[in-house]
Structure formats: C-alpha cells, structure tokens
Motif scaffolding. Structure first.
Motif, PDB file in Angstrom:
ATOM      1  N   GLY A   1      97.651 139.160  38.510  1.00 10.20           N
ATOM      2  CA  GLY A   1      97.724 139.855  39.792  1.00 10.20           C
ATOM      3  C   GLY A   1      96.464 139.694  40.611  1.00 10.20           C
ATOM      4  O   GLY A   1      96.516 139.439  41.819  1.00 10.20           O
ATOM      5  N   ALA A   2      95.311 139.841  39.952  1.00 12.19           N
ATOM      6  CA  ALA A   2      94.037 139.689  40.658  1.00 12.19           C
ATOM      7  C   ALA A   2      93.859 138.265  41.161  1.00 12.19           C
ATOM      8  O   ALA A   2      93.351 138.052  42.279  1.00 12.19           O
ATOM      9  CB  ALA A   2      92.883 140.065  39.729  1.00 12.19           C
ATOM     10  N   ALA A   3      94.274 137.285  40.362  1.00  7.51           N
ATOM     11  CA  ALA A   3      94.148 135.880  40.773  1.00  7.51           C
ATOM     12  C   ALA A   3      95.026 135.588  41.977  1.00  7.51           C
ATOM     13  O   ALA A   3      94.608 134.890  42.916  1.00  7.51           O
ATOM     14  CB  ALA A   3      94.520 134.965  39.607  1.00  7.51           C
ATOM     15  N   ALA A   4      96.255 136.126  41.976  1.00  9.06           N
ATOM     16  CA  ALA A   4      97.151 135.913  43.105  1.00  9.06           C
ATOM     17  C   ALA A   4      96.615 136.576  44.369  1.00  9.06           C
ATOM     18  O   ALA A   4      96.672 136.002  45.468  1.00  9.06           O
ATOM     19  CB  ALA A   4      98.544 136.456  42.777  1.00  9.06           C
ATOM     20  N   THR A   5      96.071 137.782  44.215  1.00  7.35           N
ATOM     21  CA  THR A   5      95.505 138.478  45.368  1.00  7.35           C
ATOM     22  C   THR A   5      94.313 137.717  45.937  1.00  7.35           C
ATOM     23  O   THR A   5      94.176 137.579  47.161  1.00  7.35           O
ATOM     24  CB  THR A   5      95.062 139.896  44.962  1.00  7.35           C
ATOM     25  OG1 THR A   5      96.198 140.618  44.491  1.00  7.35           O
ATOM     26  CG2 THR A   5      94.433 140.635  46.132  1.00  7.35           C
ATOM     27  N   ALA A   6      93.446 137.195  45.063  1.00  9.38           N
ATOM     28  CA  ALA A   6      92.284 136.435  45.521  1.00  9.38           C
ATOM     29  C   ALA A   6      92.713 135.185  46.270  1.00  9.38           C
ATOM     30  O   ALA A   6      92.081 134.793  47.269  1.00  9.38           O
ATOM     31  CB  ALA A   6      91.400 136.064  44.330  1.00  9.38           C
ATOM     32  N   THR A   7      93.796 134.560  45.822  1.00  4.76           N
ATOM     33  CA  THR A   7      94.286 133.364  46.514  1.00  4.76           C
ATOM     34  C   THR A   7      94.832 133.726  47.887  1.00  4.76           C
ATOM     35  O   THR A   7      94.627 132.993  48.858  1.00  4.76           O
ATOM     36  CB  THR A   7      95.364 132.667  45.667  1.00  4.76           C
ATOM     37  OG1 THR A   7      94.829 132.397  44.371  1.00  4.76           O
ATOM     38  CG2 THR A   7      95.793 131.355  46.306  1.00  4.76           C
TER      39      THR A   7
ATOM     40  N   GLY B   1      96.474 113.815  52.605  1.00  4.68           N
ATOM     41  CA  GLY B   1      95.492 114.474  51.739  1.00  4.68           C
ATOM     42  C   GLY B   1      96.074 115.677  51.033  1.00  4.68           C
ATOM     43  O   GLY B   1      95.823 115.909  49.845  1.00  4.68           O
ATOM     44  N   GLY B   2      96.908 116.455  51.765  1.00  2.00           N
ATOM     45  CA  GLY B   2      97.540 117.603  51.141  1.00  2.00           C
ATOM     46  C   GLY B   2      98.515 117.219  50.044  1.00  2.00           C
ATOM     47  O   GLY B   2      98.605 117.872  49.009  1.00  2.00           O
ATOM     48  N   VAL B   3      99.247 116.107  50.250  1.00  3.71           N
ATOM     49  CA  VAL B   3     100.208 115.643  49.252  1.00  3.71           C
ATOM     50  C   VAL B   3      99.485 115.081  48.029  1.00  3.71           C
ATOM     51  O   VAL B   3      99.866 115.322  46.883  1.00  3.71           O
ATOM     52  CB  VAL B   3     101.140 114.579  49.856  1.00  3.71           C
ATOM     53  CG1 VAL B   3     102.033 113.971  48.783  1.00  3.71           C
ATOM     54  CG2 VAL B   3     101.997 115.189  50.959  1.00  3.71           C
TER      55      VAL B   3
ATOM     56  N   VAL C   1      91.169 118.347  53.651  1.00  2.00           N
ATOM     57  CA  VAL C   1      92.504 118.924  53.425  1.00  2.00           C
ATOM     58  C   VAL C   1      92.838 118.894  51.937  1.00  2.00           C
ATOM     59  O   VAL C   1      93.519 119.786  51.427  1.00  2.00           O
ATOM     60  CB  VAL C   1      93.558 118.178  54.267  1.00  2.00           C
ATOM     61  CG1 VAL C   1      94.966 118.647  53.909  1.00  2.00           C
ATOM     62  CG2 VAL C   1      93.299 118.421  55.745  1.00  2.00           C
ATOM     63  N   GLY C   2      92.352 117.882  51.220  1.00  2.00           N
ATOM     64  CA  GLY C   2      92.513 117.868  49.774  1.00  2.00           C
ATOM     65  C   GLY C   2      91.849 119.070  49.122  1.00  2.00           C
ATOM     66  O   GLY C   2      92.389 119.681  48.199  1.00  2.00           O
TER      67      GLY C   2
ATOM     68  N   VAL D   1      92.121 124.148  46.403  1.00  2.00           N
ATOM     69  CA  VAL D   1      91.765 125.550  46.160  1.00  2.00           C
ATOM     70  C   VAL D   1      93.030 126.405  46.157  1.00  2.00           C
ATOM     71  O   VAL D   1      93.235 127.250  45.271  1.00  2.00           O
ATOM     72  CB  VAL D   1      90.768 126.055  47.222  1.00  2.00           C
ATOM     73  CG1 VAL D   1      90.556 127.564  47.081  1.00  2.00           C
ATOM     74  CG2 VAL D   1      89.439 125.326  47.089  1.00  2.00           C
ATOM     75  N   GLY D   2      93.899 126.191  47.155  1.00  2.00           N
ATOM     76  CA  GLY D   2      95.121 126.981  47.223  1.00  2.00           C
ATOM     77  C   GLY D   2      96.001 126.815  45.995  1.00  2.00           C
ATOM     78  O   GLY D   2      96.633 127.771  45.536  1.00  2.00           O
ATOM     79  N   GLY D   3      96.039 125.592  45.451  1.00  2.00           N
ATOM     80  CA  GLY D   3      96.899 125.335  44.303  1.00  2.00           C
ATOM     81  C   GLY D   3      96.295 125.723  42.966  1.00  2.00           C
ATOM     82  O   GLY D   3      97.010 126.159  42.057  1.00  2.00           O
TER      83      GLY D   3
END
Length: 416
Positions: free
Chosen positions: A271-277, A367-369, A249-250, A255-257
């Motif tokens: 824009g491309a980075a946001a779309t890839a995320t 783990g997420g926190v 979960v970390g 990756v998401g962050g």
C-alpha cells in the motif's frame, strides 16, 4: 543581417495579438484534450484484469493493448507530421479527435481481442496526432510565453493520467467499456472549439519562440534559446535532442513502472509503495504548473539543466531506503518540465528542420515503450535494489546531453 536574431530582435518581432494561434476558448479546449489523452493512456493498465477475464488472455497478451496504443501513437505523430503544413491545423486536430473517439468506442465494443487491438491502434493514431499537433502549435503559438504554455498544456496530461485510474477504481475494472465510451463521447464537443485555432501554420524560428524575452536572466542575455555553435551539424544537434527525449521518457516510465517493486524490496508495504508511486505522478503534474511562471523569466536551457541535475541527485538519494519515497517524489518534480520545455528550444535551435518536433515526440513514445524491457534486462543482471542507481546513470547522460546542447546551440545556426 545575421542568421540568428538576438534576444532583443526576437522581442521586437513577436506576433501581434490579432495573429494569435489560439482563442481563449481554444486554449481551454486544448487543455481538456490533453486531459483526455492522458486519461486514455492511463485507462488500459487498470483495466487489464477485466481484459483477461473477458477475452481469456495471458498477462503478456493483455499488455498488448497499451503497446498497440503506443504503436498507433508513433504512427500518428509521423503521419500528421507529413500532413502538417499541407492540411489546415483545424483539420489535423479534428481528424485526430475523431480517430481517437472512434478507436475508444471500438475498443469498448470490440467482440474479440484482435478487434480490440485494432481499435487501440486507431485510438493511438488519433492520440499521436493530438499530442504532436497541440505540442507543435503551442511551441510556436505564444511568443515568449510558449514554454510556459507548453508546461501548462502537458500538466493537463498528468491530470488525465491521475484521473483515469481513479475512474477505473471508482466504477470497477469490469465496467471499462462504459469508461471508454464516455471518453469517446467527451472528445466530440472539442470539435466545436476548433474554430478558435488559427488554420495557417506558424513557422518555427520566425520569432515566435526561443527566448524568454527577459534580459538579465542566466542563459537569456544576448543570445537566443536556439542559436547553435559554428560547425555543429544539424544532424548531430537533432540526434542529441532525440537522445535526451528517449532517455528522459525512459526514466519517467522506469520510475513509474519499477518504483513500487523497488520500495517493496527495501521494506515498504504494498500500500505504501503504491501510494508513493501515485505521489510521483502527482509531482510530475505539479512540477509543470510550478515551472510555468519560471519559464517567463528563465531560459529553456537553464530550466532543463536544473531539471536534469535535480533528477540525477534525487535518483541517487532514492538508493537510500528511508529516503526513497521522498526522493522519487523529487524525481517527479524535476523531470516534469523537460518534455514541454525542450520543444521551444528545439524549434529555435533547428528552425530549418521542419520535422524536428515530430522526431523528438515520436522518440519520447519509443522511449516509453523500450524502457520496460531494457530496464528489466538490466535488473536481471543487477537486482531490484539497483533500480535507482541504474536510472541515475541514465539521468547523468541526460545532463551531459543537455550541457552539450547548450554549448552546441550557443551562437550560429547548425551547419547543413
């Protein structure tokens, strides 16, 4: 009579259809419930600019909304675990839906930021109860289909996580109170479907979970999903499961962050980075739907091993700039099944550890926190370009933990 039944014996003692835990309507309602908890978690971030304007907050203070939600989530998991088996399943789920609705409504109507944080904590409490309660019941409630059904259930969480930010973008962050109120109202009809949930608590390890019921498939023939090696303590098996959940979960949160920042650092536009995320989160949802039919043929051990190995390779490839967006999408696809697929394996591996499911679900939230601050410190030392390699190292530890668990849970139950 051996302590751990064989795969063939498990197939013989599957519950009869009349003993099912969920009616079809209750299954649909549960999936809708997971859409709602996914949307709730995802609403806080996009609404931060509006929090700051309304309450005059710094960025760190505004971020406390999601932190309060996660703290409430951990507390909800642990609280409702204590009540699991003492209260009926319907009462636990019903109370959780009501707490989440009250918390969301309170957050929308809060006159000041401390009141909003208290409401987020309350909503998180209900969130944790639903997350724990439905995952626990799905893990034991569908016999050999439990792994597949858990992946479908958790895929709906991903749908909500995609839907939440889209709604904020559509109506504007300044209208976040209306979204939280709509979310609170959407919880209430689900209470009517709880009559389709079996109130008696199913017992893990009683043959309702643990194997795919398919012979001839790697990892299923002649063994259960959850036997464990002689001499391995229950505590060590649980500790490694918790480690696997905290770390994976970390990685998911890391990756998401940090994917947008990493992609911008290596030359991609914002824009491309946001779309890839966004594609990364979409692939997590798609991956859970795709693995559902595979879970009917392959063991949880095999699925999680392939997932960890694929995740590790993709994170390594993400260090190559021109491959990075595609590699991150692959990470989303491979990481998707780990959380839901591990729960039936855990229930079969430690049938006498009633609180095992609560421990790993709470650990996943922790783990997420913890991922953000921990990865941030590592990046301060190594630089943003090292993000995929840092996460690759953590993923390799997940793979090693999985291989250890396969060996440790191969034959006899863990020693007490």
């Amino acid at each position: 009579m051996p302590d751990t039944p064989t795969a063939q014996e498990v197939r013989q003692i599957r519950p009869a259809p009349e003993a099912r835990v969920f009616s079809p309507a209750a299954v649909v309602a549960s999936c809708v419930g997971f859409v709602l908890i996914g949307a709730l978690q995802a609403l806080y971030g996009p609404a931060i600019p509006a929090f700051r304007d309304e309450f005059g907050l710094s960025p760190s203070a505004a971020g406390l909304g999601l932190s309060a939600h996660f703290v409430g989530g951990v507390a909800g998991v642990l609280l409702f675990d204590r009540l699991y088996g003492r209260m009926g399943n319907r009462r636990i789920l019903g109370t959780s839906y009501l707490l989440m609705a009250l918390g969301a409504a309170g957050f929308a109507l809060a006159p000041n930021w401390p009141a909003a944080l208290a409401a987020a904590l309350l909503a998180g409490l209900g969130f944790g109860g639903i997350d724990y309660g439905l995952n626990q019941l799905f893990a034991v409630g569908f016999g050999h289909r439990s792994t597949a059904m858990l992946n479908i259930l958790n895929a709906h969480f991903g749908i909500g996580a995609i839907l939440g930010p889209a709604l904020v973008a559509a109506v504007g962050a300044e209208h976040y109170p209306a979204l939280f109120l709509a979310f609170a109202a959407a919880n209430l009809p689900l209470l009517l479907c709880l009559r389709g949930v079996r109130d008696q608590v199913p017992q893990p390890g009683s043959g309702t979970t643990g194997t795919t019921g398919t012979t001839g498939t790697t990892g299923t023939t002649g063994t259960t999903a959850g036997g464990s090696a002689r001499g391995r303590s229950l505590g060590s098996v649980l500790a490694v499961f918790v480690t696997l959940y905290v770390l994976h979960v970390g990685i998911e949160a890391g990756v998401g962050g940090w994917e947008p920042t990493h992609l911008e650092t290596v030359g991609y536009g914002a824009g491309a980075a946001a779309t890839a995320t966004s594609v990364y989160w979409l692939m997590m949802t798609v991956g859970r739907f795709l693995v559902a039919p595979l879970a009917l043929r392959h063991s949880p051990q095999a699925i999680i091993t392939v997932s960890c190995a694929g995740m590790t390779v993709c994170l390594l490839l993400a260090s190559v700039p021109w491959l990075a967006p595609y590699a991150y999408a692959g990470v989303g696809l491979f990481i998707a099944p780990i959380f839901p697929t591990g729960l039936p394996w855990l229930n079969a591996a430690a049938p006498r550890a009633r609180r095992a499911g609560a421990l790993v679900i709470a650990a996943s939230m922790i783990g997420g926190v913890a991922a953000g601050p921990a990865l941030g410190k590592a990046i301060e030392w190594s630089g943003v370009r090292a993000v995929p390699l840092l996460l690759c190292a953590v993923s390799a530890v997940c793979l090693l933990a999985t291989l250890w668990l396969i060996r440790a849970t191969r034959t006899d139950p863990p020693a007490l």
